[in-house]
Each structure stands twice: as structure tokens, then as C-alpha cells.
Design a protein around this motif. Structure first.
Motif, PDB file in Angstrom:
ATOM      1  N   PHE A 169       1.101  -1.384  -0.062  1.00 50.89           N
ATOM      2  CA  PHE A 169      -0.048  -0.124  -0.032  1.00 50.89           C
ATOM      3  C   PHE A 169       0.926   1.108  -0.137  1.00 50.89           C
ATOM      4  N   PHE A 170       0.153   2.288  -0.511  1.00 59.74           N
ATOM      5  CA  PHE A 170       0.895   3.902  -0.343  1.00 59.74           C
ATOM      6  C   PHE A 170      -0.088   4.574   0.120  1.00 59.74           C
ATOM      7  N   LYS A 171       0.415   5.884   0.427  1.00 54.96           N
ATOM      8  CA  LYS A 171      -0.573   7.112   0.485  1.00 54.96           C
ATOM      9  C   LYS A 171      -0.685   7.821  -0.648  1.00 54.96           C
ATOM     10  N   ALA A 172      -1.450   8.148  -1.245  1.00 48.00           N
ATOM     11  CA  ALA A 172      -1.816   8.885  -2.441  1.00 48.00           C
ATOM     12  C   ALA A 172      -2.947   9.913  -2.537  1.00 48.00           C
ATOM     13  N   ARG A 173      -3.203  10.556  -3.368  1.00 48.90           N
ATOM     14  CA  ARG A 173      -4.239  11.731  -3.656  1.00 48.90           C
ATOM     15  C   ARG A 173      -5.261  11.043  -4.536  1.00 48.90           C
ATOM     16  N   CYS A 174      -6.588  10.678  -4.231  1.00 46.25           N
ATOM     17  CA  CYS A 174      -7.241  10.260  -5.327  1.00 46.25           C
ATOM     18  C   CYS A 174      -8.504  10.875  -5.379  1.00 46.25           C
ATOM     19  N   ALA A 175      -8.950  11.479  -6.593  1.00 50.69           N
ATOM     20  CA  ALA A 175     -10.266  12.019  -6.766  1.00 50.69           C
ATOM     21  C   ALA A 175      -9.984  13.470  -5.561  1.00 50.69           C
ATOM     22  N   GLY A 176      -8.828  13.770  -5.677  1.00 43.82           N
ATOM     23  CA  GLY A 176      -8.729  14.994  -4.744  1.00 43.82           C
ATOM     24  C   GLY A 176      -8.596  14.729  -3.102  1.00 43.82           C
ATOM     25  N   VAL A 177      -8.635  13.593  -2.787  1.00 40.08           N
ATOM     26  CA  VAL A 177      -8.833  13.248  -1.535  1.00 40.08           C
ATOM     27  C   VAL A 177      -7.552  12.306  -0.803  1.00 40.08           C
ATOM     28  N   ASP A 178      -6.917  12.737   0.159  1.00 42.74           N
ATOM     29  CA  ASP A 178      -5.941  11.947   0.583  1.00 42.74           C
ATOM     30  C   ASP A 178      -6.284  10.386   1.168  1.00 42.74           C
ATOM     31  N   MET A 179      -5.829   9.452   0.526  1.00 46.07           N
ATOM     32  CA  MET A 179      -6.140   8.154   1.009  1.00 46.07           C
ATOM     33  C   MET A 179      -5.057   7.083   1.065  1.00 46.07           C
ATOM     34  N   ILE A 180      -5.340   6.005   1.790  1.00 46.86           N
ATOM     35  CA  ILE A 180      -4.360   4.836   1.730  1.00 46.86           C
ATOM     36  C   ILE A 180      -4.896   3.765   0.667  1.00 46.86           C
ATOM     37  N   VAL A 181      -3.846   3.670  -0.282  1.00 48.63           N
ATOM     38  CA  VAL A 181      -4.425   2.952  -1.429  1.00 48.63           C
ATOM     39  C   VAL A 181      -3.779   1.518  -1.150  1.00 48.63           C
ATOM     40  N   SER A 182      -4.402   0.506  -1.332  1.00 48.08           N
ATOM     41  CA  SER A 182      -4.016  -0.763  -0.657  1.00 48.08           C
ATOM     42  C   SER A 182      -4.327  -1.852  -1.756  1.00 48.08           C
ATOM     43  N   ARG A 183      -3.238  -2.547  -2.353  1.00 46.49           N
ATOM     44  CA  ARG A 183      -3.677  -3.657  -3.282  1.00 46.49           C
ATOM     45  C   ARG A 183      -3.975  -4.831  -2.488  1.00 46.49           C
ATOM     46  N   THR A 184      -5.260  -4.859  -2.046  1.00 47.50           N
ATOM     47  CA  THR A 184      -5.961  -5.945  -1.492  1.00 47.50           C
ATOM     48  C   THR A 184      -7.425  -6.052  -1.720  1.00 47.50           C
ATOM     49  N   GLY A 185      -7.835  -7.221  -1.088  1.00 46.94           N
ATOM     50  CA  GLY A 185      -9.359  -7.551  -1.484  1.00 46.94           C
ATOM     51  C   GLY A 185      -9.770  -8.701  -0.949  1.00 46.94           C
ATOM     52  N   TYR A 186     -10.992  -9.074  -1.250  1.00 47.86           N
ATOM     53  CA  TYR A 186     -11.758 -10.285  -0.725  1.00 47.86           C
ATOM     54  C   TYR A 186     -12.223 -11.056  -1.944  1.00 47.86           C
TER      55      TYR A 186
END
Lengths: 361, 128
Positions: A169-186
Motif C-alpha cells: 500500500f501507499f498514501k496517495a491523492r485520489c479524486a482530490g482526497v488523501d487516501m491509503i491505497v492498498s492492493r488488497t481485497g476479498y
């Protein structure tokens, strides 16, 4: 009843809403099968903001995480994620969770919504390291964007390339919002989980921009119904079904995350070492059938009319169009290829033990 | 929510339409919506008779399974064979192609105990 920041969006979309872990959550929007296939074939978005985010902070953060979880968190470097579990001293599972290493002094633990308060209390009770334990669940929205077109979708919104490995994961800005973007899922698909703070307006902005970006892939909202069928096709455990406080991680097939030889003591280590030495009495297995009768949680598993186990999860696989299930059986019947029966409304329905995942990727 | 006026309903979300002494039975639009995607309709092909209020088969949806109860007693004269290959018609056309069984109604007075469309709407909270 709690509502996520996207509750109004779900209502507008006509979702069927149910009470799940105290939240009004969408179980389906159009059809579970259609939503399931959207994730397998293109891209779908789940609101899973009900999940719990608990932060562990302090100079002993790693020591605490090592003590309270069964996997070896010392192997993590900042930006990496690990699947793990917390156990009671008797080896029963408190919860399964994701461990995010933010820095040497900060971890984010992502836990099941239905267990969040129990988990938080469990952590506090076992905080012999004086770490800060902060339940920030109410501050975070969480969207899971899953499917082969997820990268192309999320990348359009993101100020960084999504060239990350699975469980990073990393921290990034997406859609103008600060977020944690994580390559995970279920789901077993390529996918990302987006953790971000903010009110309904912020969440709706992210949702809207995702759907705009995914339009060319026919992006779909996906409910908890398909989340369940997707995880079951992969053989991922669900707490309250395949694992709970009466099952230990070894019999649940979670030996691969149970690091009995890690360099530090952890809760249940002695019991699990003993369980391993003595051998398992039962095992969680995967089963499928060619019949048109569907096994459900709680149904008996039989051999020669004798009960040898119990179904913990079962459904029709939308991709295979046949019954699939997981359940515990006595170890002597747990060999792959073994024939068993599901006892369905008094009838024995033949099934076979198969290898996971049910669908080959 | 579609609740046709010309049908009778049960509290368990079945409908029956009667022509002469033959009743056609299915599950309601509300029921199919609650169940979600129907994947299998399990009615014993050898079924000869049904009794009012008793289960005559089950419906499997992705998430759950549900019993179906007979609105009245009678001899079973036909099963909807189409459901074997296309159970999804229960979702798309619950009052038409998604019918379940045809019954020779044994005692027409049993039908008087069923719900009208208005009563049924009330039951499912759709009354105006």
C-alpha cells in the motif's frame, strides 16, 4: 443503526439494505450473480466502510502486534500488508485481520465490523507494552474496487501509478482526497482498497469519480451478497462461518499465517504448538457437488450415513454454476478427492473434496 | 411491487390463480425480490398431492433457501418444466412464466381463507 458515509448513495441506487454488524449495508443492488460477474469480468465497487480500523502507535508497536497476532509482523516493511489472526489463549480465533505497517512506530489493524468492539477491548486488555491503541473506525470510509479493470479505473483518479505488488500500500491523492491505497481485497481479483477520511460529501465525490472513471468498463456497485460468493469461490475464510472462537487457525487451514517459530512469544503459541504436535482432529475442507441442491451453513456432512462434519459456508458458485462449500470434517475424511455427502433436507447429496480455490485464476 | 388484483395470496408469499377447478401457484414478486437470484426450484417430480399450508418444495437462491407452501389442497396435475433449465424466470416473471405447480383444487372453500391483493399489500407494507 449506523450508516456509512455512502448510505444515501445506496438508497438512491435502490439497493436492498440489511442490518449487518449494526450498519445499514447494501446486500445487493441488482442481482448477486450479475454483481459477482461484474467483479470477475470487469470491475465492481464495494462500500465496506463498516470494517474497523484500529491504529497501534508507539515505540513498542511491533512488540504489541507480534504478541497479539499469529503471523510474523517483524517481516513487514513500511508499505506492506499481512493477513493475520488474533487468538485467545486456548487457540480459538478472536478475529482475522489485515496488519498494515505504516512505520516502525505505527500499524493499522483492519478488523471485521462484527468483531470490532470485541477486538478493541481484547487489544486493550493485552496491552502490556504501553502502546497507543486508537479505534479510528468511525473516521474512515473504505471502498474496495475489485476486478480486472480496477487498476485502469483507479489509476485515472490517482496522482500515482498503481504499479504495486499484491499486499502493498501507499498514501496517495485520489479524486482530490488523501487516501491509503492498498492492493488488497476479498475477491481473488486484481483490486484495490481505498481508505479515506471525510464526510458524506467527500465519500460521494470519490464514489462519483470512480464510477465516471470506470464507465468505459461498465463499472458496477456490488453488495455484501456478491462479496460473500466471491470470497467463497476463492476459499477465503469468513469469521462467524468458517472461523470463530471455537476453531483454531491450524484446523482452519491458516497454518501458513501461523508462525509458530517466530522470534517472539504470542498469545496461544504454546497451545498451537501442542495442537500441531498432537495432530489435527478436524480440518476445514472445500467441497463441490454436481447435484442441484445447495449446501448451507450448519448442514451435516456424512459418510456412510454417519456424520463426519458440518458445512460452514455454502452457496451456488456463480462462475461454476454448481454447489460449492467449505466445512469441517474429521481428519480421516479430509483427503482431497474423498467422497462425502451433504445432508440436505434429509437427503444425502454426493459431494467431493476439492482443492482451493474453486475457480482457477 | 407488483401485486395483481385478480390473484389470491398466502402469508408465506405464494399466489394462486383459479380457473374452473384448476389453481396455478407461484411465488409473489415481493418474495422473488427478497430471495434474490433463484438458482434452483426443487419440487419432487413424483409429487401427486399437496395439502393446504404444507411445504410442496423449496426454492434455492444464491444466499438462501426457502420453502413453498400450498395455498390449498389438491391433486398436482402439472409442474412447470421450464424451471429446471431457466429458474431465473421466477425472478423475471413471477406471475407468468415463473409459475410452480397446477393443482386440481379439492375444496374451493379453502380459497376463502386466502388473502386478497389488498390484504397482501398490507402484509408486505405496500398498502396505499
Amino acid at each position: 443503526m449506523k450508516k456509512t458515509t455512502l448510505f444515501q448513495v445506496h438508497e438512491r441506487l435502490g439497493a436492498k439494505l440489511i442490518d449487518f454488524a449494526g450498519f445499514m449495508m447494501p446486500v445487493q443492488y441488482s442481482s448477486i450473480i450479475a454483481e459477482h460477474k461484474a467483479v470477475r469480468n470487469s470491475v465492481g465497487v464495494f462500500d465496506v466502510s463498516h470494517m474497523g480500523e484500529v491504529f497501534i502507535r508507539g515505540s513498542k508497536a511491533l512488540d504489541f502486534v507480534q504478541y497479539i497476532t499469529v503471523n510474523d509482523a517483524s517481516k513487514l516493511t513500511p508499505g506492506r500488508v499481512q493477513y493475520s489472526a488474533m487468538c485467545y489463549p486456548d487457540g480459538g480465533i478472536v478475529d482475522d485481520l489485515l496488519v498494515y505497517k505504516v512505520s516502525d512506530e505505527e500499524f493499522m489493524l483492519v478488523v471485521n465490523a462484527s468483531n470490532k468492539d470485541k477486538d478493541y477491548n481484547w487489544m486493550k486488555e493485552n496491552n502490556k507494552f504501553g502502546v497507543e491503541i486508537a479505534d479510528e473506525s468511525d473516521e474512515y470510509s473504505l471502498l474496495a474496487v475489485q476486478g480486472p479493470d480496477s487498476q485502469r479505473t483507479v489509476e485515472k483518479l490517482c496522482d500515482k501509478k498503481l504499479e504495486m505488488e499484491y499486499y502493498h500500500f501507499f498514501k496517495a491523492r485520489c479524486a482530490g482526497v488523501d487516501m491509503i491505497v492498498s492492493r488488497t481485497g476479498y475477491t481473488g481479483e486484481l483490486g484495490y482498497e481505498l481508505y479515506f477520511k471525510g464526510d458524506e460529501k467527500v465519500a460521494e465525490k470519490v464514489w462519483t469519480e470512480l464510477f465516471e472513471a470506470g464507465k468505459e468498463f461498465d463499472i458496477q456497485p456490488v453488495g455484501l451478497g456478491a462479496r460473500d460468493s466471491l470470497r467463497l469461490e476463492m476459499g477465503f475464510c469468513l469469521y462467524g462461518h468458517d472461523i470463530d472462537q471455537t476453531t483454531n487457525p491450524l484446523e482452519a487451514g491458516l497454518g501458513w499465517i501461523t508462525k509458530l517459530n517466530k522470534n517472539s512469544d504470542f498469545i496461544a503459541k504454546d497451545v498451537l504448538l501442542k495442537v500441531k504436535a498432537e495432530g489435527l482432529k478436524r480440518k476445514l475442507v472445500a467441497m463441490s457437488s454436481e447435484e442441484k441442491a445447495f449446501p448451507r451453513q450448519g448442514y451435516d456432512i456424512t459418510v456412510d450415513s454417519k456424520k463426519v462434519g458440518c458445512v460452514t459456508s455454502g452457496t451456488v458458485s456463480p462462475m461454476l454454476e454448481k454447489p460449492i462449500a467449505m466445512g469441517y470434517v474429521d481428519t480421516e475424511y479430509s483427503r482431497e478427492g474423498s467422497q462425502v455427502n451433504f445432508l440436505i433436507r434429509g437427503k444425502e447429496i454426493p459431494a467431493k473434496l476439492v482443492k482451493l480455490p474453486f475457480i482457477k485464476k | 411491487m407488483n401485486v395483481p388484483e385478480n390473484l389470491k395470496y398466502t402469508k408465506d408469499h405464494e399466489w394462486i390463480s383459479v380457473e374452473g377447478n384448476v389453481g396455478t401457484v407461484g411465488i409473489t414478486d415481493y418474495a422473488q425480490g427478497e430471495l434474490g437470484d433463484v438458482v434452483f426450484v426443487d419440487i419432487d417430480p413424483g409429487i401427486a398431492e399437496v395439502k393446504s399450508g404444507e411445504s410442496f418444495g423449496t426454492i434455492e437462491a444464491v444466499k438462501t433457501v426457502s420453502d413453498m407452501y400450498a395455498p390449498c389442497s389438491g391433486k398436482v396435475i402439472e409442474l412447470n418444466k421450464k424451471l429446471a433449465d431457466e429458474p431465473q424466470v421466477v425472478n423475471s416473471d413471477p406471475y407468468g412464466e415463473g409459475w410452480m405447480v397446477k393443482i386440481e383444487v379439492a375444496d374451493p372453500s379453502e380459497l376463502d381463507g386466502l388473502l386478497s391483493s389488498e390484504d397482501y399489500k398490507q402484509l408486505i407494507g405496500q398498502a396505499h
